[in-house]
Write a protein that holds these residues in place. Structure first.
Motif, PDB file in Angstrom:
ATOM      1  N   ALA A  38     120.444  81.398  12.627  1.00 50.29           N
ATOM      2  CA  ALA A  38     121.035  81.023  11.204  1.00 50.29           C
ATOM      3  C   ALA A  38     120.088  80.126  10.718  1.00 50.29           C
ATOM      4  CB  ALA A  38     122.490  80.424  11.357  1.00 50.29           C
ATOM      5  N   THR A  39     119.620  78.953  11.339  1.00 47.71           N
ATOM      6  CA  THR A  39     119.161  78.136  10.902  1.00 47.71           C
ATOM      7  C   THR A  39     117.433  78.612  10.142  1.00 47.71           C
ATOM      8  OG1 THR A  39     119.614  76.318  12.175  1.00 47.71           O
ATOM      9  CG2 THR A  39     117.851  75.714  11.376  1.00 47.71           C
ATOM     10  N   LEU A  40     116.847  79.492  10.803  1.00 45.88           N
ATOM     11  CA  LEU A  40     115.723  79.983  10.598  1.00 45.88           C
ATOM     12  C   LEU A  40     115.956  80.987   9.245  1.00 45.88           C
ATOM     13  CD1 LEU A  40     114.227  81.075  13.898  1.00 45.88           C
ATOM     14  CD2 LEU A  40     113.504  78.934  12.448  1.00 45.88           C
ATOM     15  N   ARG A  41     117.088  81.610   9.392  1.00 46.89           N
ATOM     16  CA  ARG A  41     117.396  82.477   8.137  1.00 46.89           C
ATOM     17  C   ARG A  41     117.665  81.642   6.798  1.00 46.89           C
ATOM     18  NH1 ARG A  41     120.133  85.477  12.180  1.00 46.89           N
ATOM     19  NH2 ARG A  41     122.087  84.570  11.647  1.00 46.89           N
ATOM     20  N   THR A  42     118.279  80.390   7.043  1.00 50.73           N
ATOM     21  CA  THR A  42     118.300  79.618   6.055  1.00 50.73           C
ATOM     22  C   THR A  42     117.026  79.131   5.354  1.00 50.73           C
ATOM     23  OG1 THR A  42     120.556  78.827   6.829  1.00 50.73           O
ATOM     24  CG2 THR A  42     119.443  77.296   5.488  1.00 50.73           C
ATOM     25  N   TYR A  43     116.096  78.604   6.241  1.00 50.31           N
ATOM     26  CA  TYR A  43     114.918  78.252   5.734  1.00 50.31           C
ATOM     27  C   TYR A  43     114.272  79.378   5.201  1.00 50.31           C
ATOM     28  CZ  TYR A  43     115.208  73.793   8.003  1.00 50.31           C
ATOM     29  OH  TYR A  43     115.292  72.346   8.516  1.00 50.31           O
ATOM     30  N   GLY A  44     114.278  80.568   5.579  1.00 52.76           N
ATOM     31  CA  GLY A  44     113.716  81.806   5.067  1.00 52.76           C
ATOM     32  C   GLY A  44     114.171  81.792   3.435  1.00 52.76           C
ATOM     33  N   ARG A  45     115.390  81.965   3.691  1.00 50.73           N
ATOM     34  CA  ARG A  45     116.058  82.016   2.222  1.00 50.73           C
ATOM     35  C   ARG A  45     115.915  81.107   1.118  1.00 50.73           C
ATOM     36  NH1 ARG A  45     120.821  83.414   5.316  1.00 50.73           N
ATOM     37  NH2 ARG A  45     121.444  81.497   4.940  1.00 50.73           N
ATOM     38  N   LEU A  46     115.639  79.665   1.640  1.00 50.31           N
ATOM     39  CA  LEU A  46     115.302  78.707   0.838  1.00 50.31           C
ATOM     40  C   LEU A  46     113.914  78.782   0.327  1.00 50.31           C
ATOM     41  CD1 LEU A  46     116.819  75.549   2.663  1.00 50.31           C
ATOM     42  CD2 LEU A  46     117.247  76.430   0.365  1.00 50.31           C
ATOM     43  N   GLY A  92     121.583  70.100   3.768  1.00 50.11           N
ATOM     44  CA  GLY A  92     120.754  69.302   4.893  1.00 50.11           C
ATOM     45  C   GLY A  92     119.525  70.089   4.952  1.00 50.11           C
ATOM     46  N   ALA A  93     119.556  71.428   4.978  1.00 50.71           N
ATOM     47  CA  ALA A  93     118.476  72.105   5.278  1.00 50.71           C
ATOM     48  C   ALA A  93     117.536  72.164   4.057  1.00 50.71           C
ATOM     49  CB  ALA A  93     118.801  73.381   5.466  1.00 50.71           C
ATOM     50  N   ALA A  94     118.092  72.301   2.751  1.00 47.34           N
ATOM     51  CA  ALA A  94     117.226  72.129   1.642  1.00 47.34           C
ATOM     52  C   ALA A  94     116.480  70.700   1.461  1.00 47.34           C
ATOM     53  CB  ALA A  94     118.318  72.482   0.459  1.00 47.34           C
ATOM     54  N   SER A  95     117.530  69.719   1.837  1.00 41.59           N
ATOM     55  CA  SER A  95     116.859  68.560   1.874  1.00 41.59           C
ATOM     56  C   SER A  95     115.683  68.159   2.715  1.00 41.59           C
ATOM     57  CB  SER A  95     117.835  67.408   1.838  1.00 41.59           C
ATOM     58  OG  SER A  95     117.350  66.081   2.132  1.00 41.59           O
ATOM     59  N   ALA A  96     115.981  68.906   3.893  1.00 42.15           N
ATOM     60  CA  ALA A  96     114.764  68.801   4.833  1.00 42.15           C
ATOM     61  C   ALA A  96     113.530  69.324   4.362  1.00 42.15           C
ATOM     62  CB  ALA A  96     115.147  69.691   6.236  1.00 42.15           C
TER      63      ALA A  96
END
Length: 415
Positions: A213-221, A352-356
């Motif tokens: 899920a984390t990797l997919r979130t970064y991919g979407r961003l 959090g992921a977007a801020s990262a």
């Protein structure tokens, strides 16, 4: 009864006006971890080579290790804070930072110092990434941009004043004393966070913390064209600031003949310019759209960058260099709040992921500035690098973050 300073997307009051100074000081200090941890000890590097019996190249690994730890830490901590809340990983990061700063001060040789700096960066990363995510948790729209502008009172001065503070500390103590000061800073901020910063992310707004899920979130961003455009615009501006910090001492003192005291005055004046621009931005938000204010800041920066390039290319008198320098550096106070707010606006559930990603891009691209300035050396190299980054930031903003045509959904302009 206290008035509310910010409201959530559901209209609920989130931050009382009476508490905003406390939030500003704590969150602003959290965002200052990186420049303080990098720039405060840089003036001590020549002293450290002798004390630790290490070459300049090996000693540079203490900086490289910190930047690597900062990038990795943000990528890991951001999604974790989306899952378990902001407070626990933030407190853990602050404790890790303070403890590893002690190890830095006590390091008997270069090898343990490199390791301690890597761990110190992991703790600092938690403060940086979670501070931005908390702002997104508590605010939306113009309220978020206004608060980011308020943070410039604290965070805007850090990259400008940290080298000056570090140099003054070395008049009183050794390089180990610099890390003792950083230990105290981390401990005080840990104490302030425990007492003054409650959990801003309720359980119902948290997301699952799984690797896939984390990797997919970064991919979407990364595939989100507006997010990427705003993030890159801010990162390129940050790189211009890196170039200024790394080269201005040589250019202004060795080429233009300023004394250390005169250079400190110029350095401080540009820092004040960042703060004033940030406060002006806070007053203009709501009267003008954030995108328009970001455009104004980037145009100002590009004009300043071209002015610096012309001044250094033709070795113009000092005022012809200082004025565009002030324009470029001060515009950071207008660019960063708007770029951060616009990038995070559509990502409340993955703040959090977007801020990262915002932080990683800033330090990855910003880290290119120092070696690029050093390739040619001299004033012209500084002018070329600063102008290129400033113009590139404006071009990215005007092309990548363009709005969808009328009646076309936003998703249609995402890559």
């Amino acid at each position: 009864m206290s008035r509310s300073f910010g409201v959530g997307e559901d209209g609920r009051p989130l931050v009382k006006t009476s508490h905003r100074l406390r939030y500003m000081l704590i969150l602003g200090s959290l965002t200052a971890f990186a420049p303080l941890s990098i720039d405060m000890y840089v003036p001590a590097l020549p002293q450290m080579t002798g004390d630790l019996h290490a070459s300049d190249a090996v000693l540079q690994l203490t900086l490289t290790g910190f930047i690597i730890g900062l990038a990795l830490g943000q990528l890991v901590v951001g999604p974790i804070s989306d899952s378990v809340g902001r407070r626990k990983p933030l407190l853990a990061g602050l404790a890790l930072y303070a403890g590893s700063s002690v190890l830095c001060a006590l390091s008997p040789s270069i090898e343990p110092l490199i390791g301690a700096r890597l761990v110190q960066a992991l703790g600092a990363a938690a403060g940086i990434v979670i501070a931005r995510a908390i702002v997104r948790d508590l605010f939306s729209g113009t309220s978020m941009t206004k608060f980011f502008s308020m943070l410039m009172l604290v965070s805007g001065l850090a990259p400008i004043l940290a080298p000056v503070v570090g140099a003054q500390l070395l008049r009183l103590t050794s390089w180990r004393g610099v890390f003792v000061v950083l230990t105290v800073f981390g401990a005080v901020l840990l104490f302030a966070t425990v007492l003054g910063l409650p959990e801003p992310l309720p359980p119902e707004r948290r997301s699952a913390n799984r690797l896939g899920a984390t990797l997919r979130t970064y991919g979407r961003l990364l595939a989100d064209r507006p997010f990427l455009g705003y993030a890159l615009s801010g990162a390129l501006m940050f790189a211009g600031l890196f170039a200024y910090v790394s080269a201005s001492s040589f250019v202004l003192q060795d080429i233009y003949g300023l004394s250390p005291q005169e250079f400190s005055f110029v350095f401080g004046a540009n820092g004040v310019g960042i703060v004033l621009a940030g406060q002006l931005n806070g007053r203009l938000v709501g009267r003008f759209a954030e995108r328009g204010l970001l455009s104004a800041g980037l145009v100002t920066s590009a004009v300043g960058g071209i002015g610096v390039l012309v001044a250094t290319m033709f070795t113009l008198p000092l005022p012809a260099l200082l004025i565009p320098l002030l324009l470029l550096v001060s515009s950071i106070g207008m660019v960063m709040p708007n770029a951060s707010s616009l990038a995070l606006a559509e990502h409340s559930t993955t703040a959090g992921a977007a801020s990262a990603l915002l932080g990683v891009l800033q330090f990855a691209i910003g880290g290119l500035a120092t070696p690029l300035v050093g390739i040619g050396g001299g004033a012209l190299s500084m002018g070329v690098v600063m102008a290129c980054f400033a113009v590139a930031a404006l071009v990215i903003h005007l092309t990548v973050t363009r709005r969808a045509p009328e009646g076309q959904p936003l998703e249609a302009v995402r890559v």
